[in-house]
Structures are given as structure tokens and as C-alpha cells.
Design an enzyme around this catalytic site. Structure first.
Site, PDB file in Angstrom:
ATOM      1  N   ASP A   1       0.800  -1.133   0.159  1.00 46.38           N
ATOM      2  CA  ASP A   1      -0.004  -0.082  -0.081  1.00 46.38           C
ATOM      3  C   ASP A   1       0.825   1.333  -0.008  1.00 46.38           C
ATOM      4  OD1 ASP A   1      -1.502   2.208   0.583  1.00 46.38           O
ATOM      5  OD2 ASP A   1      -2.799   1.088   2.109  1.00 46.38           O
ATOM      6  N   HIS A   2       1.064   1.942  -1.140  1.00 44.75           N
ATOM      7  CA  HIS A   2       1.893   2.857  -1.369  1.00 44.75           C
ATOM      8  C   HIS A   2       1.707   4.209  -0.403  1.00 44.75           C
ATOM      9  CE1 HIS A   2       5.231   4.397  -3.259  1.00 44.75           C
ATOM     10  NE2 HIS A   2       5.105   4.452  -4.357  1.00 44.75           N
TER      11      HIS A   2
END
Lengths: 448, 427
Positions: B398-399
Site C-alpha cells: 500500500d503505497h
């Protein structure tokens, strides 16, 4: 935060919200400028109805001979405005003292002074800056001011009516809604010449057309002049110019449509087109945690809905979630006879395409009404054809404003005309007309 | 006062379950949190705890019966709660477990069905309990709702009421109609006749849940994937060496326990990958426990059992646990506890033959590691081309939480462990 909740305004929206908040354990303060109890207790609901009651008794006394009571000299009968006023003021005092007691009992702090919104979490109460997690704005409304060209006219708002020493003979009331109708009839009942100028094209908007036409007829028979969609243009030589009519006017009562009293605020508040505070379905303004209830939100203009909104908002703050049902609340008129309505009107039902059945029962066939000598009126039930659900009810009767609660219960529990017909009503009572109307809807009334 | 405890949404998006065993009987006193019944759904076997303490007055449903979410399980007489307090309690959300346990295998937390109904001790209710007839239980409903249900031939007892005290209202009937009509149409739709171009089949519960979670993950997290290849000849040698030892103890040793161990060790040094973003409270939640979910492909659909506290387990224990959970998943015997509260997930499509993939995060976790098939391909070692054993890895993060550098460092660390499997044991 010093407080969980600051409420601005102690009218029926604000004070009920405050008591509820106290009960739920919220640290609450109410900031009120002048009148604890607001318009409702100080010149609206309570005092105006107290005056109406005096007027109704005054009028009724004229019929006492029929009931077998001698000794009343109609020549000597007169209305004592001063005494009626002071009786009314006495009731107000008792009730406002009651609110102060309830505030104390529930730990609600009352701050006397005006309030200014500084931000979502700060309120200036008098000259004290206080912090709070939530704010409820319940500042109410005022009637729109009279047009400038009426300068010099003897204008008086309801708020100041109680300062009047004597009541002159020729009175004009302007306004379009329930209070205007009530006060016009009040002055007529105590023997004055009254004209009601409905200065808009929405006379009694929201009321069923059936009831509106009843009121128009009633005014005609009582010789209250009613000018619809008419606008006072000028005041000259003791006369009010309305269209081509010149009306003698010693007192011009301003019951105009209402406009919001928006509190001072350093943060911008969003208004609706009509100038009321814009709110969500849960009465939250564009500011987070800042709510607006009662007249200032423009969603309704009656005390009981304002109170219900107050309870709803406090519950919401406390995390008790529910949907606010706006439709089923009574609209009451304390006229003689009283008029009450709840639920949807015939027009609304037709607009929604619901097929309905209208069942009626007149008071002229009701024993108790005859006993009391109040045979003017009827009950009217609007029910859906398919299931018989009661969707609306209208009552004209001496105690219609109390009787409407029964219809309210049917609507709240989604009752049907079968339930109405099957509920045994005591005999003799005026309420029997409900059962009869129920029978009328199911098949046919017994005594019609 | 009375409280009707309805079969809650146990968080797997499944709307029905079968009663396996009752733990309580009528007249028994129970405590809040005490298990009431054992239920089996499409995916799991779950023990349902009571949200209230009191005396059981009625039990609805027999062993083997299928119960829908939102319909009554038991009715409890609660002492000392009356009037407003009762209403307030009825309206207050009842959470059955701490919020941190949000990251279950496939869906969210377990909540009480919104329909939890409190009944005042009305005559209607008393009559029911005194006659001891469970079947005569009558739901609260408004007169119009009853009339509508009768006309539409609906069993009003199966409809969840949203009115005061859980009363079934007109709009409940209307909503029930809306929700159920399309489903019924689908059911009576005949399967495609020969030659028809499209075959219609209703969505299974598990498929609906997967769909919902996948979309939720894609909409909520900022997916970013990095790919790597790691040469694991030493690991292959090690595994070969111990395969026999393990199989003597009836455990099959695959590469997965090593990869899982490597992942846990790397997670300990890269806490962002073992975290969750709590936007509501503007904070990060770094988890100091390592529960690794393993995606298992079953005939019904994807299920993700969780190996709890994987950092405390040996390779042998991990291998044992994987085998046990995979077996249970295939037989639909997982319990809720076994699919709940993962902190990171592994998906091994290599076992089916896949090489690279772009895995979708098991939201709200921060990452998922995809494992490909080991490829025998030429690699360059000491300037010589030799036959190498290469494991393809695909890591999705999850950036929002994990930056590119951190993701790469994390993956390289896993690769270090796999290249030199002895280092795994050295920590």
C-alpha cells in the site's frame, strides 16, 4: 474542552435539547439573551393560547343561559384585557421557573447574555470565551419587518402585545400562517373589528385545502374581513390602504412570515435561499459539530418539532443514531373551534400518486358534542385504498388539538382504518368520531 | 426486559449459517461473551457469543437448521434494564471485539446485526414464554406491514424490523421485496440450454464477499508492486536434506515455511509492512505481532487462514500449521479465529504454476507477497553461466504507507534470507 455542548437560545428547541443533554451526562451550557423559554413561553404558544382561552370563555358566557344559568347580564359583560394579560403572564412565570428548575436538576448551566460563534469549538458568551465539543444554534426567528412605506402605522409584534395597556377597536393583522389566524380570531371574540391581510399567495401553506376553505368560510360567518394575496400600501389618517380598500386601523399586528435570527459568527455559516441556516438531515450546519434546530433552520416553525429536533441532535451527538421523521407531526390551531391536522394532506397524497379513501364523521351526530354544545366540526381520515393505512387526519372540534394525538399514534405505528374501527372508544366521548370515521372507511359509520 | 439476540453478521459476508450445536438451553443463565451456539457457514465454523447477560427464555432453531443473518437466535430476559436505558442500549452499537482485530482473512469485524431487538415485557412476549411454544413466536410488526406481508405472501418472521423495538415496518417490507425479488428471478432462471451464448448463475455468498473485498481494497489502498528474482539453490539443498526428517514425522516440508519465516524476520525490521493506516484517528497502527495469512485456493473460492504469532514458531511448526489450516480450509472447517487478524499475507500461485503476478492487498494490511514457481534457468555466477534455481517474487504494498525504497529494501531482505537460508536460523 470546557463543555461537551453549548446551546445558543433557550426556546423550545434549545431548552429541551439542554435538558436531554444533561440527562445523557453531557456537560452543557445554554446561552440566552433575554427570554428563557423563548417565544413559545414568553409570547407564543403559552401566553397567546392563554389569551385565547380568556376570549373563548368570554364568548361562551354569552351562551350560558341555554345551559340553564341565569344571572349573567350580557349588557354588563366585558373583557378585562388587563386581567387576561396578567393571568397569562402568571402561567409564563410558573413555566419559566420550571425550566430553570429542570436546568438545575439536570446540571445544565444557564449563561445570560448574547452569544457569538468564534469557531467550531469556541463561543463568546457575553464577554467570556468558552470552548466546547459541540454547538447547537437555536436562535429562533422573527416576523419580517413591515414595509418601509408603512412608516407611522401603529405596528406591533406579538412579542410586544403584552405591553399594550388597552386594546383599540379597529385592528388589522398581517400574516399568512396559524398565529395570524389565531390572533385575528382572538380580537374578534373580544368584540373588535378585525381585518386579516394575508400578504402572500401562500395563505396557510401546508394545511389541507379542506381546512383552508373551512377557515375562509368561518371568517366570513364571523365577519372577520380576510384579504388574500393583498398588500398594505400606505398608512394615512388612521387608515391602512390595501389595494382599493381603506381600512380603519388603530393597531397593526405583525404576524408576517418569519425570518431566521442568525447569530453573530466569525466563521461563515451557509444559508438557504430563504435565509435560514442550511443543515443536513441530522441538522448539522456546514461546520462540523455545529447544529441548527428550530425556526432558525427553517425546517419547521412549531415548538413541538423544534423540541423533537433538539432531542434528535443530542442523541446524535451521544451516538444514538436514528432517522428523523419530519412528516408526522400535528399542526394545531387554537381557534374556536380548534383545528388540527397530522400526516399528509389530500393534495400531497394525490401528488405522490397514492390512491386514497376519505372518511368523515361530523360532530353534529356525536352525543358528547351535543352535551357540550360544541357540535361544529368533524374528523376526516385519509387512508390508502389498498391496505387502509391512515396517512393523514384532520379534526375540527372544541378540543381538536388534544384529540389529534390519537391520530398521531395511528400514523406512528402505521395503523390502518381497521385498527381505528376496532379500537373501542368510550361512550359518550367526542373521540368516538374516530371510531365512526374508521367504520366509515371500512364499510359505513354506525351513526351516520 | 427482553432482548432478542439475532444471528449476527459474522463478518464473512455470508448471510446464512447452519446450527451445529447449542451450548445453552432454555432457562439457563448466561453471561455476556459466553458462547451460545456453534454455527457453520460456507467458509467457517464459528462460536457465537451472547452480547448480554441474563436468562435464556427461548431458543430459535434446531440443530441442522439453516438460519439467516438478522433472524432471532435466542431471547434473553435481562434484569434491571428498563425503559429509556433499554432503548439506549438497544440503539448503542455493540462491538463484539476490539477494533484492532479489523483485519480478518477476507472481511471486517464481527458486528451485531443492526436489528438487535429489545422488547418491552409486553403481554405478547409473556404469553409466548409461558406457553413454551417457540414456534408461536410473533414478531413485532405494524398493522400495515402485516397486511402487506400477508398480501405479498411473505413470512413476516423472516423480515428484519428497523422500527422502534425492532418492529417490522412498511419500509422493511418494501426493502425486503426489493432485495429478494431479483434473487428469486435468478433462481428460477433455467440454466442455459444448449447453444445459448450466456449461462446465468446466481452469485455465491463467498463470491460476493470476494468481489466486495477486492473492490474495497483497490479503492482504499494505493497499490504498487515490485518484482524480484532470487537464486535459491542453497535453500533447495537444505529442503532436500530435511524433507525426509519431516516426512518421518508426518509433515510435508515445502518451500513455503522458509519463505514465511524469511518474511516474518524481514517484517520485524520493516514495521511499515506490518502495519495499518487508521485514517479516522489520523494515526498509524504498527503491529507488534506477526500473523501471516496464507491464501488457499478452494473449490468454492479463495480463503485466507492465518498463522498466528508466526515469529514464535519453528520451521517445523510452521509446516505443520500450514498443512493443518489448508486442510481445514478445503473442508470448510476453519473457525473464525483461524481466519481473523492477519497482519501480512502470502499468496503462492507458484504451486499452480504461475510466475509473476500483481497481488491485491488483503485490506487493511499494508502488503502481500506473491510467490511464483521455481524456474530452472541460466544465471551468471562468477562470470560463468550456470543452471540456476530462481524463485520469482512479486510484492504489492500500500503505497500510502510504504514508500518504494522501503518496499525494495524489505523484498531484498527476504531475498537475502532465502539466498542464505542458514541466516534464517541465526536470529
Amino acid at each position: 474542552m470546557e463543555y461537551d455542548l453549548i446551546i445558543i437560545g433557550a426556546g423550545p428547541a434549545g431548552y429541551v435539547a439542554a435538558i436531554r443533554a444533561g440527562q445523557l451526562g453531557l456537560k452543557t451550557a445554554v446561552v440566552e439573551k433575554e427570554y428563557v423559554g423563548g417565544m413559545c413561553l414568553n409570547w407564543g404558544c403559552i401566553p397567546s393560547k392563554a389569551l385565547l382561552e380568556s376570549a373563548k370563555i368570554f364568548d361562551r358566557t354569552k351562551q350560558y343561559a341555554q345551559f340553564g344559568i341565569d344571572g349573567i347580564d350580557l349588557q354588563k359583560l366585558s373583557f378585562n384585557w388587563g386581567q387576561a394579560k396578567s393571568r397569562s403572564t402568571g402561567i409564563t412565570k410558573r413555566l419559566t421557573a420550571g425550566i430553570n428548575y429542570l436546568f438545575k436538576k439536570n446540571g445544565v448551566e444557564l449563561i445570560t447574555g448574547s452569544a457569538k460563534l468564534l469557531s467550531e469549538n469556541f463561543v463568546l458568551a457575553g464577554d467570556k470565551k468558552i470552548s466546547t465539543a459541540n454547538i447547537i444554534i437555536a436562535t429562533g426567528s422573527k416576523p419580517k419587518a413591515m414595509d418601509i412605506q408603512l412608516e407611522g402605522a401603529p405596528v406591533m409584534e406579538m412579542e410586544k402585545l403584552f405591553t399594550l395597556e388597552t386594546v383599540p377597536d379597529n385592528i388589522v393583522v398581517t400574516g399568512n400562517h396559524v398565529p395570524a389566524v389565531e390572533i385575528a380570531q382572538f380580537f374578534k371574540l373580544i368584540g373588535k373589528n378585525v381585518t386579516l391581510v394575508a400578504n402572500s399567495n401562500s395563505f396557510l401553506m401546508g394545511l389541507d385545502d379542506f381546512l383552508i376553505s373551512y377557515i375562509i368560510k368561518k371568517f366570513k360567518s364571523e365577519k372577520i374581513e380576510l384579504l388574500l394575496n393583498a398588500f398594505p400600501e400606505k398608512f394615512k389618517n388612521g387608515e391602512l390602504l390595501v389595494g382599493d380598500k381603506k381600512i380603519k386601523c388603530e393597531l397593526l399586528v405583525n404576524c408576517n412570515s418569519r425570518k431566521a435570527v442568525i447569530p453573530e459568527s466569525e466563521v461563515p455559516l451557509e444559508l438557504t435561499e430563504r435565509g435560514f441556516l442550511k443543515t443536513t438531515d441530522d441538522f448539522e450546519t456546514i461546520l462540523k459539530g455545529v447544529y441548527a434546530i428550530g425556526d432558525v433552520s427553517g425546517k419547521s416553525f412549531v415548538a413541538h418539532v423544534a423540541s423533537a429536533q433538539g432531542i434528535h441532535v443530542v442523541n446524535t451527538i451521544k451516538g444514538i443514531k436514528a432517522k428523523f421523521n419530519n412528516r408526522a407531526y400535528p399542526v394545531n390551531m387554537y381557534t374556536s373551534p380548534e383545528i388540527a391536522q397530522i400526516g399528509m394532506t389530500e393534495k400531497q397524497l394525490k401528488e405522490e400518486g397514492i390512491e386514497i379513501k376519505i372518511s368523515e364523521f361530523p360532530l353534529s351526530a356525536n352525543g358528547k358534542a351535543m352535551i357540550e354544545g360544541n357540535t361544529e366540526g368533524l374528523v376526516r381520515l385519509l387512508s390508502d385504498k389498498k391496505y387502509g393505512q391512515v396517512l393523514g387526519a384532520q379534526i375540527v372540534a372544541a378540543n381538536a388539538t388534544d384529540m389529534i394525538a390519537e391520530a398521531g399514534a395511528y400514523i406512528a405505528i402505521e395503523g390502518t382504518v381497521y385498527d381505528v374501527a376496532q379500537t373501542i372508544h368510550a361512550h359518550p366521548t367526542v373521540s368516538e368520531i374516530f371510531m365512526e370515521a374508521g367504520f366509515d372507511a371500512v364499510d359505513r359509520a354506525i351513526n351516520k | 426486559m427482553r432482548y432478542i439476540f439475532n444471528f449476527p453478521d459474522i463478518g464473512e459476508g455470508l448471510d446464512e449459517g447452519t446450527i451445529i450445536e447449542w451450548y445453552v438451553s432454555k432457562g439457563q443463565e448466561i453471561k455476556s461473551g459466553q458462547a451460545v451456539v456453534r454455527m457453520e457457514t460456507d467458509k467457517v465454523v464459528a462460536e457465537i457469543p451472547s452480547p448480554k447477560s441474563g436468562t435464556v427464555i427461548s431458543i430459535f432453531g434446531k440443530v441442522g437448521e439453516t438460519i439467516h443473518v438478522g433472524t432471532p437466535l435466542i431471547e434473553i430476559e435481562i434484569e434491571g434494564v428498563y425503559g429509556e436505558e433499554a432503548v439506549a442500549q438497544a440503539k448503542a452499537p455493540v462491538s463484539m471485539q476490539p477494533l484492532e482485530e479489523g483485519s480478518t482473512a477476507v472481511v471486517g469485524t464481527m458486528e451485531l446485526a443492526a436489528s438487535s431487538a429489545f422488547l418491552p415485557a409486553s403481554e405478547e412476549g409473556v404469553a409466548t414464554s409461558k406457553t413454551d411454544k417457540q414456534t408461536t413466536h410473533k414478531v413485532l410488526a405494524t398493522p400495515v406491514a402485516r397486511a402487506m406481508a400477508k398480501e405479498l405472501q411473505l413470512d413476516i418472521n423472516k423480515i428484519t424490523g428497523t422500527g422502534p423495538g425492532g418492529r417490522v415496518t412498511k419500509s422493511d417490507i418494501q426493502n425486503f421485496q426489493l432485495q429478494n425479488v431479483p434473487a428469486e428471478t435468478l433462481e428460477i432462471q433455467p440454466l442455459a440450454a444448449e447453444g445459448e451464448e450466456i449461462t446465468y448463475e446466481p452469485l455465491s455468498q463467498i463470491r460476493k464477499t470476494i468481489a466486495k473485498n477486492m473492490i474495497n481494497s483497490k479503492l482504499s489502498a494505493a497499490h504498487m508492486t515490485v518484482f524480484e528474482e532470487v537464486e535459491i539453490s542453497d535453500l533447495i539443498w537444505l529442503r532436500e536434506k530435511y524433507k525426509k526428517v519431516f516426512s518421518d514425522k508426518n509433515v510435508k516440508l515445502t518451500y513455503l515455511p522458509f519463505i514465511l519465516k524469511a518474511t516474518v524476520n524481514a517484517l520485524k525490521q520493516h514495521r511499515q509492512l506490518n502495519s495499518q493506516m487508521d485514517l479516522e484517528n489520523n494515526r498509524m497502527m504498527y503491529k507488534n505481532y506477526y500473523n501471516i495469512g496464507i491464501a488457499v485456493d478452494t473449490t468454492e473460492g479463495l480463503v485466507v487462514p492465518v498463522i498466528k504469532d508466526a515469529d514464535k514458531l519453528t520451521i517445523f511448526q510452521i509446516a505443520q500449521k500450514i498443512a493443518e489450516l489448508a486442510e481445514k480450509a478445503k473442508e470448510r472447517k476453519l473457525t473464525l479465529a483461524e481466519i481473523r487478524d492477519g497482519t501480512f499475507t502470502l499468496t503462492n500461485y507458484g504451486s499452480i504454476g504461475g510466475i509473476f503476478g500483481v497481488p491485491v492487498i488483503n485490506y487493511p494490511q499494508a502488503g502481500i507477497l506473491g510467490i511464483g514457481r521455481i524456474l530452472k534457468i541460466p544465471v551468471v555466477k562468477d562470470d560463468q553461466i550456470i543452471a540456476g534455481n530462481v524463485l520469482p517474487l512479486s510484492l504489492t504494498v500500500d503505497h500510502r504507507i510504504v514508500d518504494g525504497g522501503e518496499a525494495t529494501r524489505f523484498l531484498l531482505q527476504i531475498m537475502e534470507y532465502l539466498k542464505d537460508p542458514f541466516s534464517l536460523m541465526m536470529e
